[in-house]
Structures are given as C-alpha cells and as structure tokens.
Scaffold this motif. Structure first.
Motif, PDB file in Angstrom:
ATOM      1  N   PHE A   1      44.274  68.488  28.196  1.00 15.72           N
ATOM      2  CA  PHE A   1      45.135  68.706  29.359  1.00 15.72           C
ATOM      3  C   PHE A   1      44.342  69.330  30.523  1.00 15.72           C
ATOM      4  O   PHE A   1      44.550  68.961  31.684  1.00 15.72           O
ATOM      5  CB  PHE A   1      46.337  69.611  29.026  1.00 15.72           C
ATOM      6  CG  PHE A   1      47.254  69.749  30.198  1.00 15.72           C
ATOM      7  CD1 PHE A   1      48.141  68.735  30.535  1.00 15.72           C
ATOM      8  CD2 PHE A   1      47.189  70.863  31.027  1.00 15.72           C
ATOM      9  CE1 PHE A   1      48.947  68.832  31.646  1.00 15.72           C
ATOM     10  CE2 PHE A   1      47.995  70.967  32.140  1.00 15.72           C
ATOM     11  CZ  PHE A   1      48.882  69.955  32.450  1.00 15.72           C
TER      12      PHE A   1
ATOM     13  N   SER B   1      44.316  67.659  34.065  1.00 15.37           N
ATOM     14  CA  SER B   1      44.863  68.378  35.240  1.00 15.37           C
ATOM     15  C   SER B   1      43.774  68.648  36.267  1.00 15.37           C
ATOM     16  O   SER B   1      44.034  68.599  37.480  1.00 15.37           O
ATOM     17  CB  SER B   1      45.544  69.672  34.804  1.00 15.37           C
ATOM     18  OG  SER B   1      44.601  70.539  34.226  1.00 15.37           O
TER      19      SER B   1
ATOM     20  N   SER C   1      51.978  73.060  46.034  1.00 13.69           N
ATOM     21  CA  SER C   1      52.085  73.660  44.701  1.00 13.69           C
ATOM     22  C   SER C   1      53.193  74.714  44.685  1.00 13.69           C
ATOM     23  O   SER C   1      53.951  74.816  43.715  1.00 13.69           O
ATOM     24  CB  SER C   1      50.753  74.300  44.305  1.00 13.69           C
ATOM     25  OG  SER C   1      49.752  73.325  44.250  1.00 13.69           O
TER      26      SER C   1
ATOM     27  N   ALA D   1      51.040  63.581  31.464  1.00 15.91           N
ATOM     28  CA  ALA D   1      49.936  63.919  32.373  1.00 15.91           C
ATOM     29  C   ALA D   1      48.940  62.768  32.467  1.00 15.91           C
ATOM     30  O   ALA D   1      48.464  62.433  33.564  1.00 15.91           O
ATOM     31  CB  ALA D   1      49.248  65.191  31.889  1.00 15.91           C
TER      32      ALA D   1
ATOM     33  N   THR E   1      51.617  68.489  36.992  1.00 14.46           N
ATOM     34  CA  THR E   1      50.679  69.560  36.592  1.00 14.46           C
ATOM     35  C   THR E   1      51.333  70.926  36.721  1.00 14.46           C
ATOM     36  O   THR E   1      51.167  71.781  35.844  1.00 14.46           O
ATOM     37  CB  THR E   1      49.369  69.535  37.415  1.00 14.46           C
ATOM     38  OG1 THR E   1      49.706  69.454  38.770  1.00 14.46           O
ATOM     39  CG2 THR E   1      48.477  68.392  37.035  1.00 14.46           C
TER      40      THR E   1
END
Lengths: 336, 249
Positions: free
Chosen positions: A67, A71, A99, A201, A254
C-alpha cells in the motif's frame, strides 16, 4: 525514451523491488532480509511455514508495504498532474487543500455515521466529495492566474478552512471511538492496512497511469501555456476537468485509507524532472517509481525511529517535505 | 481572394475602446504587415484573428465566421505565434517543434514518422536542427524564439499569425525568418516594429492608429515617410540601395 533514460528507469525499478523486500524486515520486530526472502520463496512455492515471522510478513508488513508503494505512486502522479494543469510547480494535493477537503469529507462521514450507511465505501465517498469540492473551489478562485504564489496562498486558505471544519466535526462529536478514528485522518498512518484495501488502491493507480499515458501529449501541450495549447486545438478546460475528477478520486482513496500525507506530491515530480525529462510519457514513469520508493522508506522511518512506537507517516513526510518546499520557493524567487 | 476578413470589429475594456470599428481584408498567399504605435490595438486584433478572444460575426475565415469553426479545425488551418511564450517546462527543442504537429495527431496515438519528418524540416528552415536535443533552459531568448517559429511552421497551416516574432532575434535571423516566410508561400499576417523588414519582405500593410485601421494596401505604395512621421511622431526617410527599399528615422 533514449537509452540513458531507459537504463535509469530500469535501475529504479530494480531498486524499488529490492526496497520492498528489505523494508519488510524493519519495524518493532526486526526480521532479517534472508529470512524474508526464504518466507516469500516458500509462499510462492505454496509451502506455508506458519511461523510468527511469516504471520508478521504476510499479514502485517507486506500489505502495508504494497500500500505504501501504491499510495506513494498515486500521490506523486497526482502532484505531477496538478502541477501540469495549474502550470505551477508548487502545486500538490496537500498544499492546494485537496487532501484537507478529502479529510473533512472522510471525518464527516465517520462522525455523522454516513460511513455506516454506505459501508464499506462510505468513507471513500465522503473523501471524494470533499476532495472534489476543494479542487473546484481552488480552480474557481485561482481562475486563469499564472501567479504560482497566488495559487499556493489560495490553497493554503482552502486547507485552513477545511481543517477548521474537520476540527469542528471532531469537537462536536460525543463518541470517543469516532473521535479517535477521525484523528487518524489528520496525521496520516499506514497502521492497520489490510489486504482488502489493496485492490481499490491498485485499481486507482492503474486508472491514473492509463489516464496519464493516454493524455501524455495533451499534458505536454498544456505546459506550453494555455493559450498556445488552445491554438493547437486542445480544449484546456476539458483537460482540466478530467484532471480534477481523476485527481480527486485518487486522493479520496489514499486519504480514506491512510489519512492526509503531505508534500510527496510536491517534491517527487521535481526529483523526477531532474533525473529524467519534462515529457509526460517519460516523466510519469519516474514520478511513479520515485514516489513509491520514497514512500516505502518514509514508512520504514516511521516504523523504526521510535520503535516500538510508530510516528504517523503524515508527520514524517511534512518534516521532510516542508524544508524542500521552502527551498523550492527560495530558489524560484531568489531574484524577486 | 481574401483568406480572412474583419468586419466592423469593436472591442472595449473598462469603457476604453481598444478596437474601434475595424474593417480589414487579408489576401491569400500574401505577407501582410500590421504596423502602428504602441497600444494602437495590433496585438488585440491578432488575438481576434487567432480566436484567443471571442468575436461574433466579425471575423471570417474563407467566408465562414471563425466562431463556427472548432478549435481543432482552426488549428489545422491557422498557426499562431504569440508575443510572449508562457512555457514553464524545460522541454527539448525537438519535442517543442513536434508539438506543432498535434492538430494532425490521432487521439491517444503517438506522433507519426511523417510528423517527425515535417518537424525536422521545420527545424532546418530556421537553422536549429543541430540543437534538436538541447533543452530550452540551455538556450538564449533568440534561440527559443526560433524554436517556437519552427513549431509554427511544423503546423503547416494555410495562415500564420505572428505577433512581433523578430523581437528577440539578431539581424541575421530576422532576415532569415522573413526569407523563410517568403519561401513558405502561404498567407502570413505579422505584427512588425521593424519597418525596413516590413517594406522589404511584406506584400501588403495595415496601418493602425488608436484602435482603427488608418489605411490598408500595397506596402511600397503606403509606407511613405509622411504617413509614418504622422503615425510615429518622428521624421522618416525612405531610400533605395542596391535595388532594395529602406525606411529609417
């Protein structure tokens, strides 16, 4: 791609694979690389060792490292896209407030219980709407301004606003478990990453790579300047809308899984441009590989610095990235 | 035959008239210079011709309102070299010139071998083929200008719009550019401050004064010292030397 650039990309790929294997050994329980290789080889041959090391490697470390790789690549590619469409090398999902928007959406869904209604995708949906909202606001307010500092300042304003909303949501919550869960989004962490999170993802990363590859020439054109791109027949507005949509989706995924991780999207495309070139057809691969590599080692540091405790990855990337961000501004504006 | 025509075009900003009922015609296959003092509306007129600014029933390309022509189609027929480049990336020379072939490129496909050949010829025509692998950050302002001119030529349009393209060029490359445009043989509309270049290499001229077209016609007939003195406010002399016409102040 010329031979020199191809060789660099190949080297980076090999370093990345080696990093993924070596990184498995780091953490509160140290595992030797040779043992990691043995366990992975045994697993590939269909043999199960059932040792505690094997459990740590396959149930905890491997999904986490995979991950981190994904990411890192997603955040870096998204940063590259945002820098291109804004024609501003100071842009990144964290600095522009995207974000924070995603974080606010995710926290809203947790605190209000909406996440339960749309489970297991409630948090993703909230983060997506938050990220899209933040991006649209930044794009609308910045308009067609070519002033990089203006865009950054607007992004900071948006970021502050969404962070304030997030704090308000947390402050207003009576449920302690929800508050603790929500706080996780503010700092960013790879703790608790499970195999089940990888397919979503990975799908987003593949979609992002396909998008950038298909539109690599259009993205190059935007860097000539919006006006020139239009004179060559490109609809820059449509391209911008497509980038906003896919970037928001990527950031939402993410942030939903790992919280807010800053500065990766800003710094990595700069490094990638330095060691490769500006054409997106080449730049995208270097951005992906370096982003993944940096995130793997940032996560290793997060696990190792104060072990057995972990430093949230978002705090670590901010500590590493913020000085580089200031250095970029300092270098870019030293004459003005 | 006119390739592009402007009819009753007016444009104001904050109550100030930048263009005031402009009417102009541009003959196919000719090089037309647009001259005039600073702030007379030359660049604004160019922006309407290049579809940077939107007009309504005021600019016609081959008899068709330009607003009814899609940006993709217009790019196949008209190339624009703006006054200032806003390029932010450090591309290689050959990459930038190849971008001139974008209107011809099929969606989601790479540039073809033919596109690369056209781009190479365009680089040769402005003398930058030996710099093709260099990055723009390693080049001077004049060299970058030549790269952008090569990109415009690679577009192979029917009409080229150039806004002060000779600004960063030294004398050698100013002359080379004008000779390249003459050899290109298509329609060119060019904003020029160098009046000697205009009289030597252009076929027609449009003289603008305060947002209006003062006069339009054959360059040698119109560019007389009296008119230029009236427009620019300094005395001009016109003389012949070795069969060429020069204008000086």
């Amino acid at each position: 791609m010329d031979k020199k650039i191809f060789f660099r990309a190949l080297m980076l790929t090999l370093i990345l694979v080696a990093s993924m294997i070596i990184a498995i050994g780091f953490g509160s329980v140290e595992i030797e690389t040779s043992l990691v290789i043995d366990e992975v080889a045994a697993s590939l041959q269909g043999r199960q060792t059932n040792s505690s090391d094997a459990m740590i490697i396959f149930d905890i470390r491997l999904p986490r490292i995979i991950f981190a790789t994904i990411s890192g690549a997603i955040l870096s590619l998204t940063g590259m896209l945002m820098q291109t469409v804004s024609q501003n090398y100071l842009a990144d999902p964290y600095i522009l407030g995207v974000s924070s928007g995603a974080g606010m959406g995710a926290v809203f869904c947790i605190i209000t219980g909406v996440a339960q209604i749309f489970a297991p995708y409630g948090v993703y949906v909230g983060a997506f709407f938050g990220a899209t909202l933040a991006t649209i606001i930044v794009v609308r307010i910045a308009g067609t301004s070519n002033n990089p500092i203006k865009l950054v300042l607007i992004g900071m304003g948006i970021s502050a606003l969404f962070s304030a909303f997030t704090m308000l949501e947390i402050y207003g919550s009576k449920n302690e478990a929800q508050v603790r869960s929500a706080m996780f989004w503010l700092m960013g962490s790879f703790t608790g990453i499970q195999w089940a999170m990888i397919p979503v993802a990975l799908t987003v990363l593949i979609a992002l790579i396909i998008f950038v590859w298909l539109f690599r020439h259009e993205l190059d054109l935007i860097l000539l300047g919006r006006e020139e791109a239009r004179h060559l027949g490109l609809s820059t507005e449509r391209m911008q809308q497509a980038v906003v949509l896919i970037s928001s989706l990527a950031i939402a995924v993410t942030v939903s899984i790992a919280g807010i991780i800053g500065f990766i999207g800003l710094v990595i495309p700069h490094i990638a441009r330095f060691i490769s070139e500006s054409r997106h057809g080449v730049l995208m691969w270097f951005t992906t590989l370096i982003g993944a590599f940096v995130m793997i080692w940032a996560d290793v540091m997060a696990r190792s610095i104060f072990k057995p405790e972990e430093v949230p990855i978002g705090i670590l990337t901010a500590c590493l990235g913020a000085p580089i961000f200031m250095q970029i501004i300092n270098r870019q504006y030293k004459d003005s | 035959m006119n390739i592009i025509e402007v009819k009753n075009l007016s444009y104001s900003v904050g109550g100030k008239k930048i263009l005031d009922n402009v009417n102009a015609t541009f003959t196919a296959g000719k090089i037309t210079a647009i001259i005039g003092a600073n702030g007379c509306g030359k660049s604004t007129l160019m922006s309407f011709l290049g579809k940077t600014r939107r007009s309504s029933n005021a600019v016609y390309f081959n008899g068709q309102d330009v607003e009814k022509i899609s940006a993709e189609n217009y790019a196949l027929r008209v190339a624009v070299l703006p006054q200032r480049s806003k390029m932010v990336a450090d591309f290689r020379v050959e990459d930038v010139v190849l971008m001139g072939r974008f209107p011809y490129k099929k969606k989601f496909r790479d540039y073809t071998a033919e596109d690369k050949l056209v781009a190479r010829k365009a680089m040769e025509s402005v003398g930058i083929e030996t710099m093709s692998r260099r990055k723009l950050s390693q080049m001077s302002g004049g060299e970058i200008q030549r790269v952008l001119i090569a990109k415009t030529l690679a577009q192979e349009p029917e009409l080229i719009l150039m806004d002060e393209p000779t600004n960063h060029l030294d004398v050698k490359y100013k002359v080379a550019l004008m000779e390249t445009l003459q050899a290109y043989g298509k329609t060119v509309i060019i904003v020029l401050h160098d009046l000697s270049l205009a009289i030597q290499y252009c076929d027609e001229v449009i003289v603008m004064v305060e947002g209006r077209v003062r006069i339009q016609g054959n360059v040698k007939e119109i560019m007389q010292p009296d008119l230029l003195t009236e427009i620019f406010g300094v005395p001009f002399v016109k003389f012949e030397h070795a069969g060429r016409t020069y204008i000086n102040y």
